[in-house]
Design a protein around this motif. Structure first.
Motif, mmCIF file in Angstrom:
data_model
loop_
_atom_site.group_PDB
_atom_site.id
_atom_site.type_symbol
_atom_site.label_atom_id
_atom_site.label_comp_id
_atom_site.label_asym_id
_atom_site.label_seq_id
_atom_site.Cartn_x
_atom_site.Cartn_y
_atom_site.Cartn_z
ATOM 1 N N ARG B 201 -10.129 4.314 15.996
ATOM 2 C CA ARG B 201 -10.148 4.380 14.536
ATOM 3 C C ARG B 201 -10.072 5.839 14.121
ATOM 4 O O ARG B 201 -11.098 6.492 13.934
ATOM 5 C CB ARG B 201 -11.439 3.759 13.988
ATOM 6 C CG ARG B 201 -11.778 2.434 14.587
ATOM 7 C CD ARG B 201 -10.981 1.341 13.943
ATOM 8 N NE ARG B 201 -11.050 0.106 14.727
ATOM 9 C CZ ARG B 201 -10.327 -0.971 14.453
ATOM 10 N NH1 ARG B 201 -9.489 -0.972 13.437
ATOM 11 N NH2 ARG B 201 -10.424 -2.043 15.181
ATOM 12 N N SER B 280 -5.352 6.133 7.186
ATOM 13 C CA SER B 280 -6.508 5.485 6.571
ATOM 14 C C SER B 280 -6.950 6.247 5.327
ATOM 15 O O SER B 280 -7.213 5.657 4.287
ATOM 16 C CB SER B 280 -7.666 5.413 7.554
ATOM 17 O OG SER B 280 -7.325 4.629 8.652
ATOM 18 N N TYR B 283 -4.510 5.784 2.650
ATOM 19 C CA TYR B 283 -4.670 4.455 2.063
ATOM 20 C C TYR B 283 -5.836 4.449 1.085
ATOM 21 O O TYR B 283 -5.752 3.898 -0.008
ATOM 22 C CB TYR B 283 -4.918 3.429 3.178
ATOM 23 C CG TYR B 283 -5.383 2.094 2.663
ATOM 24 C CD1 TYR B 283 -4.489 1.246 2.023
ATOM 25 C CD2 TYR B 283 -6.705 1.702 2.777
ATOM 26 C CE1 TYR B 283 -4.907 0.026 1.520
ATOM 27 C CE2 TYR B 283 -7.127 0.484 2.279
ATOM 28 C CZ TYR B 283 -6.233 -0.342 1.654
ATOM 29 O OH TYR B 283 -6.658 -1.531 1.139
ATOM 30 N N LEU B 284 -6.905 5.087 1.502
ATOM 31 C CA LEU B 284 -8.095 5.125 0.657
ATOM 32 C C LEU B 284 -7.815 5.860 -0.654
ATOM 33 O O LEU B 284 -8.228 5.437 -1.728
ATOM 34 C CB LEU B 284 -9.211 5.823 1.428
ATOM 35 C CG LEU B 284 -10.514 6.089 0.691
ATOM 36 C CD1 LEU B 284 -11.162 4.792 0.291
ATOM 37 C CD2 LEU B 284 -11.452 6.900 1.569
ATOM 38 N N THR B 292 -3.475 -1.227 -2.726
ATOM 39 C CA THR B 292 -4.303 -0.155 -3.287
ATOM 40 C C THR B 292 -5.740 -0.587 -3.594
ATOM 41 O O THR B 292 -6.390 0.013 -4.439
ATOM 42 C CB THR B 292 -3.676 0.352 -4.604
ATOM 43 O OG1 THR B 292 -3.468 -0.794 -5.444
ATOM 44 C CG2 THR B 292 -2.371 1.055 -4.378
ATOM 45 N N LEU B 294 -8.586 -0.133 -2.420
ATOM 46 C CA LEU B 294 -9.727 0.783 -2.323
ATOM 47 C C LEU B 294 -9.597 2.005 -3.219
ATOM 48 O O LEU B 294 -10.551 2.761 -3.372
ATOM 49 C CB LEU B 294 -9.912 1.235 -0.870
ATOM 50 C CG LEU B 294 -10.379 0.166 0.109
ATOM 51 C CD1 LEU B 294 -10.659 0.781 1.457
ATOM 52 C CD2 LEU B 294 -11.622 -0.523 -0.417
ATOM 53 N N PHE B 298 -12.537 4.770 -4.252
ATOM 54 C CA PHE B 298 -12.581 6.166 -3.829
ATOM 55 C C PHE B 298 -12.749 7.089 -5.026
ATOM 56 O O PHE B 298 -13.623 7.941 -5.056
ATOM 57 C CB PHE B 298 -11.317 6.526 -3.056
ATOM 58 C CG PHE B 298 -11.242 7.988 -2.708
ATOM 59 C CD1 PHE B 298 -11.950 8.475 -1.635
ATOM 60 C CD2 PHE B 298 -10.491 8.871 -3.469
ATOM 61 C CE1 PHE B 298 -11.913 9.819 -1.313
ATOM 62 C CE2 PHE B 298 -10.453 10.220 -3.156
ATOM 63 C CZ PHE B 298 -11.166 10.690 -2.074
ATOM 64 N N PRO B 346 -12.003 1.464 4.988
ATOM 65 C CA PRO B 346 -10.697 2.057 5.300
ATOM 66 C C PRO B 346 -10.536 2.413 6.772
ATOM 67 O O PRO B 346 -9.405 2.551 7.236
ATOM 68 C CB PRO B 346 -10.660 3.309 4.415
ATOM 69 C CG PRO B 346 -12.066 3.587 4.088
ATOM 70 C CD PRO B 346 -12.756 2.276 4.032
ATOM 71 N N ILE B 349 -8.204 0.094 8.213
ATOM 72 C CA ILE B 349 -6.898 -0.077 7.576
ATOM 73 C C ILE B 349 -6.119 1.225 7.680
ATOM 74 O O ILE B 349 -6.613 2.240 7.212
ATOM 75 C CB ILE B 349 -7.064 -0.432 6.085
ATOM 76 C CG1 ILE B 349 -8.079 -1.567 5.933
ATOM 77 C CG2 ILE B 349 -5.717 -0.801 5.468
ATOM 78 C CD1 ILE B 349 -8.478 -1.833 4.498
ATOM 79 N N VAL B 356 -1.416 -3.314 7.655
ATOM 80 C CA VAL B 356 -2.226 -3.021 6.476
ATOM 81 C C VAL B 356 -2.646 -4.333 5.824
ATOM 82 O O VAL B 356 -1.802 -5.085 5.356
ATOM 83 C CB VAL B 356 -1.448 -2.169 5.458
ATOM 84 C CG1 VAL B 356 -2.320 -1.819 4.269
ATOM 85 C CG2 VAL B 356 -0.935 -0.921 6.122
ATOM 86 N N GLU B 358 -5.878 -6.119 3.275
ATOM 87 C CA GLU B 358 -6.944 -5.692 2.378
ATOM 88 C C GLU B 358 -8.173 -6.551 2.565
ATOM 89 O O GLU B 358 -8.121 -7.652 3.097
ATOM 90 C CB GLU B 358 -6.462 -5.733 0.935
ATOM 91 C CG GLU B 358 -5.235 -4.854 0.774
ATOM 92 C CD GLU B 358 -5.155 -4.177 -0.563
ATOM 93 O OE1 GLU B 358 -5.072 -4.894 -1.555
ATOM 94 O OE2 GLU B 358 -5.176 -2.943 -0.590
#
Ligand code: SF4
Ligand code: SF4
Lengths: 356, 410
Positions: B201, B280, B283-284, B292, B294, B298, B346, B349, B356, B358
């Motif tokens: 990770r 990650s 993505y966050l 989207t 997250l 954030f 995240p 992900i 990806v 959610e």
């Protein structure tokens, strides 16, 4: 709650029947969860009641004994035999057929190894299907109930095209990233494993099947707080399903996303159940534990090939004893162009990719 | 004498006004809800949560990580009190210890909630089970239990000595206090290791994790303590000195500032190179492949943390005991989001094979989380109330008799 599809590439496609658990679970509304929750807990209550009604029934007694048994590795041979008998009796009753639970130990002088010719793989996913059938994986229709150990990743071939030649250069005072910056050209590990082609292989795709790599230095083993998962003497990394506490640490640690969690009681129709099982292999699993590929111990410990090797129509998959220089895998390692996935993580997979 | 202690303690806790009973009643209701969803989870499996094979740890692990921080945060009271002999703080150290106890208990319940087979928990406990020295989770459970015991012993020993009026044996007591101070660091460090040791990770795999954890812990923990102190000050006869609250405020400000700085460093380093390992984080912050979920989490956490920092920096907020809870609550919530939706989720992900997906916690998960928090506050209220009673001298050995002549007759 809204759901979005996976990467854009897959967005246009229908989710196949074998939809992966995650997306499916997301689709349930809260009410659904609660409703089915209520119903199932009712039925499980009734199940408990039924059990209590016949206290002498073998299943209940067996479950009780199973609950207090030791970690498989620490059992004496007698205890193993006992556990085996217990399970055989229980499974035979549950699935209405004669079920055998093998407890054959690792054979001396054997170190199992696997090789896969990625040039040959056509992405037909027959290995996935064979694996599900051989290894008694859960195949429910309800979201989150379907488990597959093998993924065949489909990857875009990518391209360099003339019209993109000047993309990525800074305009004005923009940020400089270089040219043609965002085209995948054979990028590794950004694939999808749910695809529904008209015919395979597709022209613009490469395929990379992956499953548990049976690492020599498996991070999943290191993180397990109860030593449920461990490396067997002949190579495969196995799980004692009766000892796993479902903490899911191993899932976080596996760099190949090879482990699956039984979010609920696996759905295994009686008629589809494969009765030839191994204690550490394909015997039916229970809710709340982790499972994964074990190279078909029930077959390979008796000199047979794993199901995926047997079924592969193009012969892309090879399996054998790494300690025997005459085995097919050893010869491939000696003569072909071989690589391992995510070699930088020092997990030393015993699963090798090669091409001629 | 010990039974009397327990008895007097319990009797004092049980007495309370309508406000107290309304509060405890609400919490009890939530706890009942938690028990129901826990039952669901254990008859049906974790399928009733939003967890999947891709994102197999969600709210539970997130809260666990956050609460370990809150527990460790108690050391911000113990340390100044015993090492710097801070007067205002010394009077209330035991309240910090009570907070630590409740936080650790909540952590344990979250561990429980997150496991697939809680009925097999004994597999971790020798001699019936096996203890694995290579597993960070094993170590985490070990240090957490150690911390619980330490705080329990230190806290209740102190209270008991107050109760009986006999001073504690400093030769044994003080070393225990010092051990508990170092131990507090260890619990959050090991929790950070639990997450950071997974090269699978990439978002978690860096050595900044422990220090980032400590800074957020020492911001969120004391922020909660400040709020609790202010509530105590306004609702009970117990007076907590301004100097103690001011010192805690200073600690929160510094640690919050450091936490923001560390987050910023991480963002610059990851996003400048923007390797595959930055996915990650990307993505966050902005979403990936059009997903989207997250992103709002954030940015709300950023706004809350930076906003809290700015408010703390203005003397008007810092020094006004009426306004102080606002930035404290902001920091607390901001860090809660940062640890949960901003770190645990995240991390999964994209998945190691680039997928990806959610994660949306289900009602069951929210209910469980809420219930465990309620359970924690339930315990905290009981512990704090009793402790305050003892500190105030209202619960004292023979005190009941002294205060109530009718009881003194026999
Ligand atoms: S591939 Fe994953 S599950 Fe398999 S041995 Fe390696 S780390 Fe463990
Ligand atoms: S989920 Fe099971 S196998 Fe995996 S680390 Fe936890 S106890 Fe071990």
């Amino acid at each position: 709650m809204t759901t979005k599809e996976n990467p854009p590439a897959s967005a246009a496609q229908e989710a196949p029947a074998s939809g992966d658990p995650s997306k499916a679970v997301l689709k349930r509304s809260r009410r659904d969860v609660l409703r089915s929750g209520g119903m199932l807990s009712m039925s499980s209550l009734m199940g408990t009641a039924a059990l209590m009604a016949q206290p002498g029934e073998a299943k209940a007694a067996v479950e009780w004994a199973e609950h207090f048994q030791k970690n498989y590795r620490l059992m004496t041979p007698e205890e193993k035999a006992e556990a085996r008998l217990r399970l055989e009796k229980r499974y035979s009753g549950e699935y209405n057929k004669k079920v055998s639970v093998d407890i054959t130990e690792a054979q001396p002088g054997v170190l199992m190894g696997y090789a896969l010719n990625i040039r040959k793989c056509i992405g037909c996913r027959r290995c996935v299907k064979a694996c599900v059938e051989e290894n008694n994986q859960s195949r429910g229709a309800r979201p989150g109930e379907r488990i597959e150990w093998i993924q065949v990743l489909r990857m875009e071939r990518g391209e360099f095209t003339a019209d993109k030649m000047n993309q990525g250069y800074p305009e004005g005072l923009g940020i400089q990233v270089g040219g043609n910056a965002y085209s995948p050209a054979g990028q590794v590990l950004e694939g999808q494993y749910q695809y529904t082609p008209e015919a395979v292989p597709e022209k613009d795709a490469n395929y990379m099947p992956i499953a548990c790599m049976q690492c020599e230095k498996p991070p999943c083993v290191k993180v397990c707080p109860v030593r449920t998962t461990y490396r067997e003497a002949d190579g495969p990394v196995v799980i004692d399903y009766n000892w796993c506490i479902g903490c899911k640490m191993c899932m976080g640690a596996c760099p190949y996303w090879a482990r699956r969690f039984n979010l609920t009681t696996p759905v295994l129709p009686k008629e589809d159940m494969n009765p030839v099982t191994h204690y550490l292999g394909n015997r039916p699993r229970m809710r709340g534990v982790v499972e994964k590929c074990h190279w078909c111990l029930q077959r390979t410990r008796h000199g047979r090939y794993p199901a995926c090797v047997e079924v592969c129509p193009v012969g892309a998959r090879k399996f054998g004893n790494l300690l025997d220089p005459e085995s097919e895998v050893s010869k491939i390692l000696a003569r072909k162009n071989v690589f391992r996935l995510k070699a930088e993580l020092n997990t030393f997979p015993k699963f090798f990719y090669f091409y001629d | 004498m010990l039974t009397r202690f327990v008895f007097d303690y319990a009797r004092y806790v049980l007495k309370g006004g309508t406000k107290f009973y309304a509060w405890m009643g609400t919490l009890a209701l939530l706890i009942v809800g938690m028990l129901y969803v826990f039952y669901l989870q254990n008859t049906e499996g974790l399928i009733v949560t939003g967890m999947t094979s891709q994102i197999h740890d969600g709210l539970y692990l997130a809260n666990l990580v956050f609460l370990v921080g809150v527990a460790a945060g108690a050391v911000t009271i113990v340390f100044p009190a015993y090492v710097y002999h801070h007067e205002g703080m010394h009077k209330v150290t035991v309240l910090g210890e009570m907070l630590a106890i409740s936080a650790v208990i909540m952590v344990m319940v979250f561990v429980f909630a997150h496991m697939g087979r809680p009925d097999r928990l004994w597999h971790m406990v020798p001699p019936w089970g096996i203890y694995s020295f290579s597993s960070m989770l094993g170590w985490d459970v070990l240090v957490l239990n150690g911390y619980l015991i330490l705080n329990f012993v230190v806290g209740f020993w102190y209270l008991y000595s107050k109760y009986t009026g006999k001073p504690v044996n400093a030769k044994i007591f003080m070393p225990l206090v010092y051990i508990s101070i170092v131990w507090a660091l260890s619990i959050h460090t090991v929790t950070a290791f639990l997450i950071a040791v997974n090269p699978a990770r990439p978002m978690w795999f860096h050595s900044m994790m422990p220090i980032r954890f400590i800074t957020t812990a020492f911001a969120a923990g004391p922020a909660l303590i400040i709020i609790a102190f202010l509530i105590i000050r306004n609702n009970t006869k117990m007076w907590i000195e301004d100097s103690a609250i001011k010192l805690l405020t200073t600690i929160v400000i510094w640690c919050l500032g450091l936490a923001i700085f560390l987050t910023l460093s991480e963002i610059v380093i990851e996003l400048y190179a923007r390797t595959e390992h930055a996915n990650s984080l990307y993505y966050l912050m902005f979403g990936l492949h059009g997903l989207t979920a997250l992103v709002p989490w954030f940015w709300s956490s950023v706004v809350l943390m930076v906003g809290a920092f700015a408010l703390f920096m203005t003397p008007k907020f810092r020094n006004d005991m009426k306004l102080l809870p606002i930035p404290c609550a902001m920091a607390f919530v901001g860090i809660w989001i940062e640890k949960g939706m901003g770190l645990i989720v995240p991390g999964f992900i994209p998945s190691p094979i680039g997928e990806v997906t959610e994660y949306y916690p289900t009602f069951v998960e929210w209910m469980m989380t809420l219930g465990i928090w309620a359970f924690g506050f339930f315990i905290l209220t009981i512990l704090l109330k009793g402790a305050i009673g003892i500190l105030l001298g209202e619960v004292r050995f023979g005190g009941a008799a002294a205060a109530n002549p009718a009881a003194a007759v026999h």
